[in-house]
Motif scaffolding. Structure first.
Motif, PDB file in Angstrom:
ATOM      1  N   LEU A 150       0.827  -1.203   0.000  1.00 53.40           N
ATOM      2  CA  LEU A 150       0.000   0.000   0.000  1.00 53.40           C
ATOM      3  C   LEU A 150       0.862   1.254   0.000  1.00 53.40           C
ATOM      4  CD1 LEU A 150      -2.819   1.348   0.270  1.00 53.40           C
ATOM      5  CD2 LEU A 150      -2.513   1.163   2.748  1.00 53.40           C
ATOM      6  N   PHE A 151       1.901   1.289   0.852  1.00 49.43           N
ATOM      7  CA  PHE A 151       2.738   2.490   0.920  1.00 49.43           C
ATOM      8  C   PHE A 151       3.573   2.679  -0.336  1.00 49.43           C
ATOM      9  CE2 PHE A 151       1.737   2.102   5.435  1.00 49.43           C
ATOM     10  CZ  PHE A 151       1.193   3.362   5.608  1.00 49.43           C
ATOM     11  N   ALA A 152       3.987   1.608  -0.964  1.00 46.69           N
ATOM     12  CA  ALA A 152       4.702   1.745  -2.232  1.00 46.69           C
ATOM     13  C   ALA A 152       3.772   2.351  -3.284  1.00 46.69           C
ATOM     14  CB  ALA A 152       5.247   0.398  -2.692  1.00 46.69           C
ATOM     15  N   LEU A 153       2.513   1.903  -3.304  1.00 47.73           N
ATOM     16  CA  LEU A 153       1.540   2.471  -4.237  1.00 47.73           C
ATOM     17  C   LEU A 153       1.255   3.934  -3.919  1.00 47.73           C
ATOM     18  CD1 LEU A 153      -0.988  -0.498  -4.538  1.00 47.73           C
ATOM     19  CD2 LEU A 153       0.627   0.316  -6.283  1.00 47.73           C
ATOM     20  N   ILE A 154       1.133   4.256  -2.634  1.00 50.45           N
ATOM     21  CA  ILE A 154       0.885   5.643  -2.233  1.00 50.45           C
ATOM     22  C   ILE A 154       2.050   6.531  -2.651  1.00 50.45           C
ATOM     23  CG2 ILE A 154       0.749   7.160  -0.209  1.00 50.45           C
ATOM     24  CD1 ILE A 154      -1.078   4.976   1.050  1.00 50.45           C
ATOM     25  N   ALA A 155       3.278   6.061  -2.439  1.00 48.80           N
ATOM     26  CA  ALA A 155       4.454   6.849  -2.840  1.00 48.80           C
ATOM     27  C   ALA A 155       4.448   7.081  -4.347  1.00 48.80           C
ATOM     28  CB  ALA A 155       5.740   6.149  -2.405  1.00 48.80           C
ATOM     29  N   ALA A 156       4.108   6.026  -5.098  1.00 49.45           N
ATOM     30  CA  ALA A 156       4.042   6.166  -6.558  1.00 49.45           C
ATOM     31  C   ALA A 156       2.947   7.162  -6.944  1.00 49.45           C
ATOM     32  CB  ALA A 156       3.791   4.802  -7.204  1.00 49.45           C
ATOM     33  N   ALA A 157       1.810   7.064  -6.279  1.00 52.71           N
ATOM     34  CA  ALA A 157       0.705   7.977  -6.585  1.00 52.71           C
ATOM     35  C   ALA A 157       1.069   9.423  -6.236  1.00 52.71           C
ATOM     36  CB  ALA A 157      -0.553   7.542  -5.833  1.00 52.71           C
ATOM     37  N   ALA A 158       1.785   9.625  -5.132  1.00 58.10           N
ATOM     38  CA  ALA A 158       2.220  10.977  -4.763  1.00 58.10           C
ATOM     39  C   ALA A 158       3.192  11.520  -5.800  1.00 58.10           C
ATOM     40  CB  ALA A 158       2.862  10.969  -3.378  1.00 58.10           C
ATOM     41  N   TRP A 159       4.106  10.686  -6.261  1.00 55.82           N
ATOM     42  CA  TRP A 159       5.044  11.108  -7.298  1.00 55.82           C
ATOM     43  C   TRP A 159       4.277  11.470  -8.575  1.00 55.82           C
ATOM     44  CZ3 TRP A 159       6.060   9.109 -12.133  1.00 55.82           C
ATOM     45  CH2 TRP A 159       7.121   9.723 -12.804  1.00 55.82           C
ATOM     46  N   VAL A 160       3.289  10.654  -8.938  1.00 55.28           N
ATOM     47  CA  VAL A 160       2.491  10.916 -10.140  1.00 55.28           C
ATOM     48  C   VAL A 160       1.788  12.266 -10.025  1.00 55.28           C
ATOM     49  CG1 VAL A 160       0.391  10.175 -11.369  1.00 55.28           C
ATOM     50  CG2 VAL A 160       2.197   8.529 -10.887  1.00 55.28           C
ATOM     51  N   ARG A 161       1.292  12.595  -8.847  1.00 55.78           N
ATOM     52  CA  ARG A 161       0.611  13.881  -8.642  1.00 55.78           C
ATOM     53  C   ARG A 161       1.529  15.061  -8.950  1.00 55.78           C
ATOM     54  NH1 ARG A 161      -4.323  14.118  -6.885  1.00 55.78           N
ATOM     55  NH2 ARG A 161      -5.246  12.556  -5.565  1.00 55.78           N
ATOM     56  N   GLU A 162       2.836  14.855  -8.819  1.00 58.05           N
ATOM     57  CA  GLU A 162       3.797  15.917  -9.120  1.00 58.05           C
ATOM     58  C   GLU A 162       3.993  16.115 -10.616  1.00 58.05           C
ATOM     59  OE1 GLU A 162       7.498  14.853  -7.273  1.00 58.05           O
ATOM     60  OE2 GLU A 162       6.631  14.771  -5.273  1.00 58.05           O
ATOM     61  N   THR A 163       3.576  15.140 -11.422  1.00 59.98           N
ATOM     62  CA  THR A 163       3.954  15.160 -12.835  1.00 59.98           C
ATOM     63  C   THR A 163       2.792  15.217 -13.826  1.00 59.98           C
ATOM     64  OG1 THR A 163       4.075  12.745 -12.880  1.00 59.98           O
ATOM     65  CG2 THR A 163       6.102  13.914 -12.355  1.00 59.98           C
ATOM     66  N   VAL A 164       1.568  14.940 -13.374  1.00 64.73           N
ATOM     67  CA  VAL A 164       0.425  14.925 -14.291  1.00 64.73           C
ATOM     68  C   VAL A 164      -0.712  15.761 -13.726  1.00 64.73           C
ATOM     69  CG1 VAL A 164       1.036  12.627 -15.179  1.00 64.73           C
ATOM     70  CG2 VAL A 164      -0.616  12.824 -13.315  1.00 64.73           C
ATOM     71  N   SER A 165      -1.778  15.911 -14.490  1.00 63.28           N
ATOM     72  CA  SER A 165      -2.939  16.675 -14.023  1.00 63.28           C
ATOM     73  C   SER A 165      -3.600  15.966 -12.847  1.00 63.28           C
ATOM     74  CB  SER A 165      -3.964  16.827 -15.156  1.00 63.28           C
ATOM     75  OG  SER A 165      -4.567  15.567 -15.426  1.00 63.28           O
ATOM     76  N   ASP A 166      -4.361  16.722 -12.057  1.00 58.56           N
ATOM     77  CA  ASP A 166      -5.076  16.138 -10.926  1.00 58.56           C
ATOM     78  C   ASP A 166      -6.038  15.045 -11.381  1.00 58.56           C
ATOM     79  OD1 ASP A 166      -3.766  17.832  -9.186  1.00 58.56           O
ATOM     80  OD2 ASP A 166      -5.442  19.245  -9.009  1.00 58.56           O
ATOM     81  N   GLU A 167      -6.698  15.257 -12.503  1.00 59.53           N
ATOM     82  CA  GLU A 167      -7.658  14.270 -13.006  1.00 59.53           C
ATOM     83  C   GLU A 167      -6.949  12.955 -13.364  1.00 59.53           C
ATOM     84  OE1 GLU A 167      -7.401  17.438 -14.464  1.00 59.53           O
ATOM     85  OE2 GLU A 167      -9.012  18.246 -13.226  1.00 59.53           O
ATOM     86  N   GLN A 168      -5.827  13.065 -14.056  1.00 59.78           N
ATOM     87  CA  GLN A 168      -5.104  11.849 -14.426  1.00 59.78           C
ATOM     88  C   GLN A 168      -4.519  11.171 -13.186  1.00 59.78           C
ATOM     89  OE1 GLN A 168      -1.805  12.251 -17.162  1.00 59.78           O
ATOM     90  NE2 GLN A 168      -1.859  10.073 -17.657  1.00 59.78           N
ATOM     91  N   ALA A 169      -4.038  11.962 -12.243  1.00 62.55           N
ATOM     92  CA  ALA A 169      -3.483  11.389 -11.005  1.00 62.55           C
ATOM     93  C   ALA A 169      -4.559  10.604 -10.255  1.00 62.55           C
ATOM     94  CB  ALA A 169      -2.908  12.489 -10.123  1.00 62.55           C
ATOM     95  N   GLU A 170      -5.759  11.159 -10.177  1.00 66.62           N
ATOM     96  CA  GLU A 170      -6.856  10.461  -9.493  1.00 66.62           C
ATOM     97  C   GLU A 170      -7.233   9.183 -10.234  1.00 66.62           C
ATOM     98  OE1 GLU A 170      -9.689   9.226  -6.927  1.00 66.62           O
ATOM     99  OE2 GLU A 170      -8.143  10.741  -6.600  1.00 66.62           O
ATOM    100  N   ARG A 171      -7.283   9.235 -11.554  1.00 65.10           N
ATOM    101  CA  ARG A 171      -7.612   8.044 -12.347  1.00 65.10           C
ATOM    102  C   ARG A 171      -6.553   6.952 -12.140  1.00 65.10           C
ATOM    103  NH1 ARG A 171      -8.188  10.558 -16.665  1.00 65.10           N
ATOM    104  NH2 ARG A 171      -6.246  10.080 -17.720  1.00 65.10           N
ATOM    105  N   LEU A 172      -5.278   7.353 -12.137  1.00 66.55           N
ATOM    106  CA  LEU A 172      -4.211   6.371 -11.941  1.00 66.55           C
ATOM    107  C   LEU A 172      -4.230   5.791 -10.522  1.00 66.55           C
ATOM    108  CD1 LEU A 172      -1.360   8.182 -13.885  1.00 66.55           C
ATOM    109  CD2 LEU A 172      -2.616   6.126 -14.585  1.00 66.55           C
TER     110      LEU A 172
END
Length: 189
Positions: A150-172
């Motif tokens: 779970l924490f590895a996924l959360i870290a990846a999701a947090a990193w993604v939020r830095e690089t893509v739109s909020d909508e795409q980050a939420e979808r991912l």
């Protein structure tokens, strides 16, 4: 702990304010010298309060970390286990994405007992383990899913939020959470 003098307390608070601003603008690698200068103190004063960058981050995030940890039990009491897990993962992802580079700092502190962030990471780990265990017991997630996953996924999701739109980050993030589900045909979170 000894009570701070009034001038020391003002310096401490100004340093935290400037650190928050700098970390939001430049990420967790922001210049500590610039933070001290903007706070109107010498770099030695910053280091007297915060001997390391991690100590500064820990002080800045202490209250927020406590809120995120408490939210786990709150959600477990209000929602079905799988929904509580998903809601908490979203909350922790937003928390971890507050500053560019924070996810990396937190992930490197999970097993580093010498890190000032270690205690907060351990509290988050315990909260995540309670949520994962509840969802696993409910049969809502894969039996091999762990809090570490779970924490590895959360870290990846947090990193993604830095690089893509909020909508795409939420979808991912939704895609990642769907991957934890017990079956591929389960409804979306």
């Amino acid at each position: 702990m000894r009570k701070m003098r009034a001038d020391a307390r003002r310096n401490y608070e100004r340093l935290l304010t400037e650190a928050e601003s700098a970390f939001r603008t430049y990420g967790t690698d922001a210049s500590l010298e610039d933070i001290a200068r903007r706070a109107g103190v010498a770099i030695g004063t910053l280091y007297a309060h915060f001997p390391t960058r991690q100590a500064l981050l820990e002080s800045l995030l202490r209250e927020r970390n406590d809120v995120v940890v408490a939210k786990a039990d709150e959600l477990l009491g209000e929602l079905p286990a799988d929904e509580a897990l998903a809601a908490w993962a979203r909350s922790v992802t937003a928390h971890t994405a507050a500053f560019r580079g924070l996810a990396t700092s937190l992930m490197s502190s999970f097993d580093d007992e010498s890190s000032p962030l270690y205690g907060a990471c351990q509290a988050m780990t315990a909260a995540g383990e309670r949520l994962v265990a509840g969802a696993r017991e409910a049969g809502a997630i894969r039996p091999d899913a762990s809090a570490s996953d779970l924490f590895a996924l959360i870290a990846a999701a947090a990193w993604v939020r830095e690089t893509v739109s909020d909508e795409q980050a939420e979808r991912l993030l939704t895609f990642m959470l769907d991957g934890l589900r017990r079956t591929a045909t389960s409804p979306a979170w």
